[in-house]
Design an enzyme around this catalytic site. Structure first.
Site, PDB file in Angstrom:
ATOM      1  N   LEU A  55      29.965  31.064  29.004  1.00  0.00           N
ATOM      2  CA  LEU A  55      30.042  29.697  28.476  1.00  0.00           C
ATOM      3  C   LEU A  55      28.740  28.946  28.738  1.00  0.00           C
ATOM      4  O   LEU A  55      28.087  29.141  29.772  1.00  0.00           O
ATOM      5  CB  LEU A  55      31.216  28.971  29.138  1.00  0.00           C
ATOM      6  N   ASN A  94      47.851  37.264  32.552  1.00  0.00           N
ATOM      7  CA  ASN A  94      47.786  36.065  33.404  1.00  0.00           C
ATOM      8  C   ASN A  94      48.334  34.857  32.665  1.00  0.00           C
ATOM      9  O   ASN A  94      49.066  34.041  33.236  1.00  0.00           O
ATOM     10  CB  ASN A  94      46.354  35.818  33.874  1.00  0.00           C
ATOM     11  N   GLU A 133      46.803  38.730  41.124  1.00  0.00           N
ATOM     12  CA  GLU A 133      46.340  37.684  40.201  1.00  0.00           C
ATOM     13  C   GLU A 133      47.537  36.900  39.680  1.00  0.00           C
ATOM     14  O   GLU A 133      47.508  35.677  39.575  1.00  0.00           O
ATOM     15  CB  GLU A 133      45.584  38.305  39.014  1.00  0.00           C
ATOM     16  N   THR A 145      31.694  26.529  37.193  1.00  0.00           N
ATOM     17  CA  THR A 145      30.449  25.756  37.140  1.00  0.00           C
ATOM     18  C   THR A 145      29.468  26.557  36.275  1.00  0.00           C
ATOM     19  O   THR A 145      29.771  27.710  35.918  1.00  0.00           O
ATOM     20  CB  THR A 145      29.862  25.562  38.558  1.00  0.00           C
ATOM     21  N   GLY A 150      46.280  39.127  27.975  1.00  0.00           N
ATOM     22  CA  GLY A 150      46.893  37.835  28.283  1.00  0.00           C
ATOM     23  C   GLY A 150      48.011  37.887  29.304  1.00  0.00           C
ATOM     24  O   GLY A 150      48.898  37.038  29.296  1.00  0.00           O
ATOM     25  N   ASP A 194      30.501  33.056  37.624  1.00  0.00           N
ATOM     26  CA  ASP A 194      31.330  33.506  38.754  1.00  0.00           C
ATOM     27  C   ASP A 194      30.881  32.879  40.078  1.00  0.00           C
ATOM     28  O   ASP A 194      31.080  33.466  41.150  1.00  0.00           O
ATOM     29  CB  ASP A 194      31.316  35.043  38.876  1.00  0.00           C
ATOM     30  N   HIS A 232      38.803  35.606  38.719  1.00  0.00           N
ATOM     31  CA  HIS A 232      37.844  36.715  38.693  1.00  0.00           C
ATOM     32  C   HIS A 232      38.411  37.842  39.552  1.00  0.00           C
ATOM     33  O   HIS A 232      38.859  37.595  40.678  1.00  0.00           O
ATOM     34  CB  HIS A 232      36.491  36.250  39.243  1.00  0.00           C
TER      35      HIS A 232
HETATM   36  C1  GRF Z   1      42.034  39.930  34.641  1.00  0.00           C
HETATM   37  O1  GRF Z   1      41.783  41.002  35.515  1.00  0.00           O
HETATM   38  C2  GRF Z   1      41.191  38.749  35.017  1.00  0.00           C
HETATM   39  O2  GRF Z   1      40.957  38.649  36.387  1.00  0.00           O
HETATM   40  C3  GRF Z   1      39.901  39.023  34.302  1.00  0.00           C
HETATM   41  O3  GRF Z   1      40.265  39.624  33.095  1.00  0.00           O
HETATM   42  C4  GRF Z   1      41.542  40.235  33.233  1.00  0.00           C
HETATM   43  C5  GRF Z   1      42.418  39.615  32.191  1.00  0.00           C
HETATM   44  O4  GRF Z   1      43.690  40.213  32.135  1.00  0.00           O
HETATM   45  N1  GRF Z   1      39.144  37.806  34.171  1.00  0.00           N
HETATM   46  P1  GRF Z   1      44.835  39.546  31.287  1.00  0.00           P
HETATM   47  O5  GRF Z   1      44.287  39.328  29.880  1.00  0.00           O
HETATM   48  O6  GRF Z   1      45.190  38.239  31.937  1.00  0.00           O
HETATM   49  O7  GRF Z   1      45.960  40.508  31.302  1.00  0.00           O
END
Ligand code: GRF
Length: 217
Positions: free
Chosen positions: A93, A14, A174, A141, A12, A145, A109
């Site tokens: 999904l 992000n 990210e 969508t 988590g 990806d 992604h």
């Molecule tokens: C990230 O690299 C994101 O791009 C991918 O999964 C990873 C999640 O990392 N979809 P976090 O849980 O946000 O640390």
């Protein structure tokens, strides 16, 4: 004030940056809930410490994806989301789920789409011998990806990189682009048109150079 619901499956990080930016930059939004399909997702604890409602909707015990996604939608919708953010949510999904949230469902992604869809993107990049790699924020969508691209960040691939060092470099980016795009969505500066393209407001397009070039190149 807009409602943001964030879906996670693990660490988590992000989600954490989005929570922190929402607070620090005083977005006209609240993180209404953090929802995980796994009770052991480390990110849940962070959310709880921030006083954010959390929910676990385990995928176990459902006969098929449709029935799980229906349950998940019911929980998400109880928070009346304006924006639904997939942040390391490791589930494929159903089309019904995606269509329900179309235009307000975002994902990050860890590759420069349309390259390297699916899993193990950093190893895919190393194996392909590319010199640049990165991350993509896109509308979701039904095509995995494959949704319209909103923002991308670029990093170099170094000769001695392995999957982990490259993943760390991409993750840093990210954390820069995802909160920014979520803020754009909150402010109505990015949308999906009828042709399925991402449309950015002029003030956002002006900020794109920074987003595209980031990453030490
Ligand atoms: C990230 O690299 C994101 O791009 C991918 O999964 C990873 C999640 O990392 N979809 P976090 O849980 O946000 O640390």
């Amino acid at each position: 004030m807009k409602n943001i619901v964030i879906l996670i499956s693990g660490r988590g990080s992000n989600m954490q940056t989005i929570v922190q930016k929402c607070k620090a930059e005083k977005w006209d939004a609240r993180i209404s809930a953090v929802i995980s399909n796994r009770a052991d997702a480390a990110g849940l604890q962070f959310a709880q410490e921030q006083g954010i409602p959390t929910a676990v909707v385990s995928h176990k015990g459902y006969p098929d994806r449709e029935s799980y996604d229906q349950s998940l939608m019911a929980v998400i919708d109880s928070y009346r989301p304006d924006v639904v953010v997939l942040a390391g949510f490791m589930r494929i999904l159903t089309a019904g789920f995606v269509e329900h949230y179309m235009g307000r469902l975002l994902n990050i992604h860890p590759s420069l789409l349309p390259n390297f869809r699916g899993l193990h993107t950093h190893q895919q990049a190393i194996d392909a011998g590319v010199r640049i790699h990165g991350a993509t924020v896109h509308f979701v969508t039904p095509e995995l990806d494959g949704g319209p691209i909103i923002a991308q960040a670029v990093v170099p691939v170094m000769p001695d990189d392995d999957e982990d060092t490259l993943a760390d470099r991409v993750l840093e980016q990210e954390h820069r682009i995802y909160p920014r795009v979520v803020k754009w969505a909150v402010d109505g500066l990015v949308s999906m048109d009828d042709d399925g393209q991402a449309v950015l407001a002029p003030e956002v397009v002006g900020g794109l150079e920074f987003v595209l070039v980031g990453g030490g190149l």
